[in-house]
Design an enzyme around this catalytic site. Structure first.
Site, PDB file in Angstrom:
ATOM      1  CG  ASN A 283      -1.931   1.433   1.352  1.00 16.51           C
ATOM      2  OD1 ASN A 283      -1.881   2.038   0.450  1.00 16.51           O
ATOM      3  ND2 ASN A 283      -2.414   1.406   2.553  1.00 16.51           N
TER       4      ASN A 283
ATOM      5  CE  LYS B 225      -0.159   3.032   4.988  1.00 13.05           C
ATOM      6  NZ  LYS B 225      -0.415   3.284   6.394  1.00 13.05           N
TER       7      LYS B 225
ATOM      8  CG  HIS C 134      -6.221   1.782   4.982  1.00 11.00           C
ATOM      9  ND1 HIS C 134      -5.730   2.863   5.917  1.00 11.00           N
ATOM     10  CD2 HIS C 134      -5.488   0.833   4.885  1.00 11.00           C
ATOM     11  CE1 HIS C 134      -4.510   2.476   6.306  1.00 11.00           C
ATOM     12  NE2 HIS C 134      -4.211   1.173   5.639  1.00 11.00           N
TER      13      HIS C 134
ATOM     14  CD  GLU D 291      -2.940   5.505   6.750  1.00  9.39           C
ATOM     15  OE1 GLU D 291      -2.872   5.256   5.536  1.00  9.39           O
ATOM     16  OE2 GLU D 291      -2.232   5.030   7.517  1.00  9.39           O
TER      17      GLU D 291
ATOM     18  CD  GLU E 235      -3.925  -2.801   7.030  1.00  9.32           C
ATOM     19  OE1 GLU E 235      -2.706  -2.881   6.809  1.00  9.32           O
ATOM     20  OE2 GLU E 235      -4.668  -1.729   7.171  1.00  9.32           O
TER      21      GLU E 235
ATOM     22  N   GLY F  80       1.561   1.693  11.236  1.00 10.36           N
ATOM     23  CA  GLY F  80       2.555   2.571  11.157  1.00 10.36           C
ATOM     24  C   GLY F  80       2.873   3.386  12.443  1.00 10.36           C
TER      25      GLY F  80
ATOM     26  CB  SER G 239       4.144  -2.277  12.652  1.00 13.67           C
ATOM     27  OG  SER G 239       3.726  -0.994  12.713  1.00 13.67           O
TER      28      SER G 239
HETATM   29  P1  PGA Z   1       2.211  -0.061   7.797  1.00 14.95           P
HETATM   30  O1  PGA Z   1       0.785   0.035   7.103  1.00 14.95           O
HETATM   31  O2  PGA Z   1       2.842  -1.491   7.293  1.00 14.95           O
HETATM   32  O3  PGA Z   1       3.057   1.228   7.417  1.00 14.95           O
HETATM   33  O4  PGA Z   1       2.042  -0.062   9.172  1.00 14.95           O
HETATM   34  C1  PGA Z   1      -0.040  -0.660   6.643  1.00 14.95           C
HETATM   35  C2  PGA Z   1      -1.413  -0.261   6.256  1.00 14.95           C
HETATM   36  O5  PGA Z   1      -1.610   0.790   6.382  1.00 14.95           O
HETATM   37  O6  PGA Z   1      -1.883  -0.878   5.303  1.00 14.95           O
END
Ligand code: PGA
Length: 246
Positions: free
Chosen positions: A8, A10, A93, A95, A165, A171, A211
């Site tokens: 991903n 982003k 997601h 976010e 998740e 993150g 993460s």
């Molecule tokens: P991350 O993000 O691996 O940076 O924790 C995962 C995601 O948002 O899908």
């Protein structure tokens, strides 16, 4: 079964930088047997379409509109994404839920729009830190899954990948332990199979995300019921991401 690794991006990299990324990434994964998917900004779709069409790697969007078409400035519809050659879209997601005020109902609508144009869906679900600490993880997952999958037919589930998740793991460098992931995977399977009366649990594809990096991914990919990984930050380094995919 071949494992999935979803990267991903982003809101990172320009299309030009993504082209250079592929120059480094593609030679490293020639022999890879993994199902690799990039979830990209829409600005990168034309490059992905050109460069990935001769490989087994697929790409998708990070979000789509819950509307079909019309006066929705700034939005991108499922049919637009599909027409660019995308294989799938992320939906729900944490976010997009947080920053764009996505509701459970709009997530359901997005899934219906995606499936209608043969886009696969990667549906993200996960609990907050507070929900975990108050033992409400299953309840939270159930609430998210019940509304997101409302009105779907059982045979449409094969076009939906669930990404577990935990919100507090995205993150942050923090991850759940193996037992916590195992138990969330079992919860997700039982919630879905109860709603759809599925007897064969293994038909439900579930990824872990949050993460993941080059040093910790093996413990998660080995967990029973985990069909692959959703990788955010660590997918931006072509060398690390190639190592995870391999
Ligand atoms: P991350 O993000 O691996 O940076 O924790 C995962 C995601 O948002 O899908």
């Amino acid at each position: 079964m071949k494992k999935f690794v979803v990267g991903n991006f982003k809101m990172n990299t320009t299309p030009t930088q993504f082209g250079s990324y592929l120059d480094e990434f593609l030679p490293r994964i020639r022999e890879s047997k993994t199902n690799i998917i990039f979830c990209l900004p829409a600005t990168h779709f034309h490059i992905a379409n050109q460069r990935l069409s001769t490989t087994n790697i697929k790409f998708g969007a990070q979000n789509i509109s819950s509307e079909e078409s019309g006066a929705y400035t700034g939005e991108i519809s499922s049919v637009m994404v599909k027409d660019c050659g995308a294989f799938c879209t992320l939906v729900g997601h944490s976010e997009t839920r947080r920053h764009f005020k996505e509701t459970a109902e709009s997530i359901n609508q997005k899934i219906i729009r995606a499936l209608a144009v043969n886009l696969k869906v990667i549906l993200c679900v996960g609990e907050t830190k507070y929900e975990r600490s108050t033992k409400k993880t299953k309840l939270s997952l159930k609430r998210q899954l019940d509304i997101a999958l409302k009105g779907l037919y059982e045979n449409e589930l094969k076009n939906i990948i669930i990404a577990y998740e935990p919100i507090w793991a995205i993150g942050t460098g923090k991850t759940p332990n193996v037992k916590e992931v195992e138990s969330a995977i079992t919860d997700i399977k039982s919630i879905i199979s109860d709603s759809f009366s599925i007897r064969d649990y293994d038909k439900i594809t579930i990824l872990y995300g949050g993460s993941i990096n080059e040093n910790n991914f093996t413990q998660f990919v080995k967990i029973k019921g985990v069909s692959g990984l959703l990788v955010g930050g660590a997918c931006l380094n072509p060398k690390s991401f190639a190592n995870i995919c391999k």
